[in-house]
Each structure stands twice: as structure tokens, then as C-alpha cells.
Write a protein that holds these residues in place. Sequence first.
Motif, PDB file in Angstrom:
ATOM      1  N   ARG A 140     -24.226  34.075   4.590  1.00 46.23           N
ATOM      2  CA  ARG A 140     -22.793  34.328   4.387  1.00 46.23           C
ATOM      3  C   ARG A 140     -22.332  35.473   5.303  1.00 46.23           C
ATOM      4  O   ARG A 140     -21.293  35.380   5.957  1.00 46.23           O
ATOM      5  CB  ARG A 140     -22.515  34.679   2.926  1.00 46.23           C
ATOM      6  CG  ARG A 140     -21.032  34.911   2.612  1.00 46.23           C
ATOM      7  CD  ARG A 140     -20.857  35.490   1.214  1.00 46.23           C
ATOM      8  NE  ARG A 140     -21.393  34.596   0.205  1.00 46.23           N
ATOM      9  CZ  ARG A 140     -20.747  33.546  -0.303  1.00 46.23           C
ATOM     10  NH1 ARG A 140     -19.513  33.274   0.117  1.00 46.23           N
ATOM     11  NH2 ARG A 140     -21.311  32.783  -1.221  1.00 46.23           N
ATOM     12  N   GLU A 165     -19.391  35.409   8.149  1.00 43.91           N
ATOM     13  CA  GLU A 165     -18.150  36.168   7.967  1.00 43.91           C
ATOM     14  C   GLU A 165     -18.050  37.435   8.814  1.00 43.91           C
ATOM     15  O   GLU A 165     -16.988  37.746   9.363  1.00 43.91           O
ATOM     16  CB  GLU A 165     -17.991  36.554   6.486  1.00 43.91           C
ATOM     17  CG  GLU A 165     -17.786  35.362   5.565  1.00 43.91           C
ATOM     18  CD  GLU A 165     -17.646  35.771   4.107  1.00 43.91           C
ATOM     19  OE1 GLU A 165     -16.893  35.102   3.384  1.00 43.91           O
ATOM     20  OE2 GLU A 165     -18.293  36.769   3.706  1.00 43.91           O
ATOM     21  N   ALA A 181     -12.484  31.238   1.904  1.00 46.61           N
ATOM     22  CA  ALA A 181     -13.653  31.223   1.019  1.00 46.61           C
ATOM     23  C   ALA A 181     -14.146  29.797   0.807  1.00 46.61           C
ATOM     24  O   ALA A 181     -15.349  29.546   0.709  1.00 46.61           O
ATOM     25  CB  ALA A 181     -13.301  31.870  -0.314  1.00 46.61           C
TER      26      ALA A 181
END
Length: 204
Positions: A138, A142, A154
Motif C-alpha cells: 500500500r 500511495e 481508496a
Amino acid sequence: MRPGDAPMKNLGKSLAGQKIFSGDPSAVQKELERSSLGLAGLARKGGLAAGENLLLVVDQFEELFRFCARAEEAGWGAEARLFVASLIEAADLTSAPVYVVLTMRSDFLGDCSQFPGLPEALNRSQYLIPRMTRGQIRDGIEKPLRLTGARMSARLVEQLLNELGDETGQLPVLQHALNRTFHEFEKRGGNGEIGIADYAAAAR
């Protein structure tokens, strides 16, 4: 650098772009292709100050094996052998201030045996990176976006994580998909969040 479809040419371009090898790029290429000692020779003759070293990072080294398969079919596989021999010679010679780092997927380690000296070199200095957790992946999706001021929805982040699952060997595919998705986001003006529509456009 990355080996890509022309490992020796890409090595030459990478070196010629460094200030210590400033000059004629064709001369750098010619020196590299002269013999497996070409890289070591360039490092010795380069503009390194006392105590300085050259760090050569060959990312996605597994590209070389795809190159080899095509090269052998075309009858010009000697380039891959020269490329690997150059890296090994430069890293092994104490008179050449060169450090070489190769990154590759672990499932390609067995393929290294086709190059004399490469398995031995890897055995002396291998570091196996642990499997990434979902949280680390993740972050990998990001956090680089923060450098551009962009954000990913998201929903898309979760979709990407779910599609990847436990197949961390597919991280290069994810990297490629993220690059294409970001380009689609830029094409539409770079407004708002990077979303499902950008990802879908990148897949077309």
C-alpha cells in the motif's frame, strides 16, 4: 540501469551520462565492448577522486534472461555473456573502485547458472528481500504519489491490492500498471484523485 533489449548499449548510455565519464559516448561504448575488462578500465581511468567509488545498480536483472532467449535465436548471444563478465570483472578487481548491485526476482536465481562465475559471485553477497506485507505494498502505491501532489482513490488502492493478492512476483506488472494509470490521469488534466476510470483507460 536496466538491461532491457540491449544490455551493453544501455550500460554505455548509463555510464556516458555520468560526469566522471564525460566525453564522447561512442568512446565509452567502444571501451566497454573491447573486452570484459572494459568497465573496470573505464572506472580506473574515470574522474573519480581519491576515496571515491562507482556504484552500478542493475535493476530488474531478470530482463537479461528474456534478452538471452531472443539473442540465442538470432545468433548474437555473446552480448549477454560480455555484459555479465564485465560486471563480474569490475566487481572482483581490487584495483577497480567498482561496486555492483543486481536486483532480480528470486525465481530467476536458477537462470544465473548459465553465466560462468555469476552463481559464485551471488553466493558471496546475496541478500534476499523478505516478502512485502499488504501495508508495505500500500505504501509503495500511495507514497510515491506524494512527490507529485497527486492522490489515488481508496477504492482503486484496495482494488489493486486485491488483484495482486499474495503474488508479490507480479510487482513489476503492478509498477507498469501504476505508470500507465498515472499517465492517463495526467492526460485528463491531473485533476482530482487517480481513480478506477484512469486504471480502466490504462488497461485498454
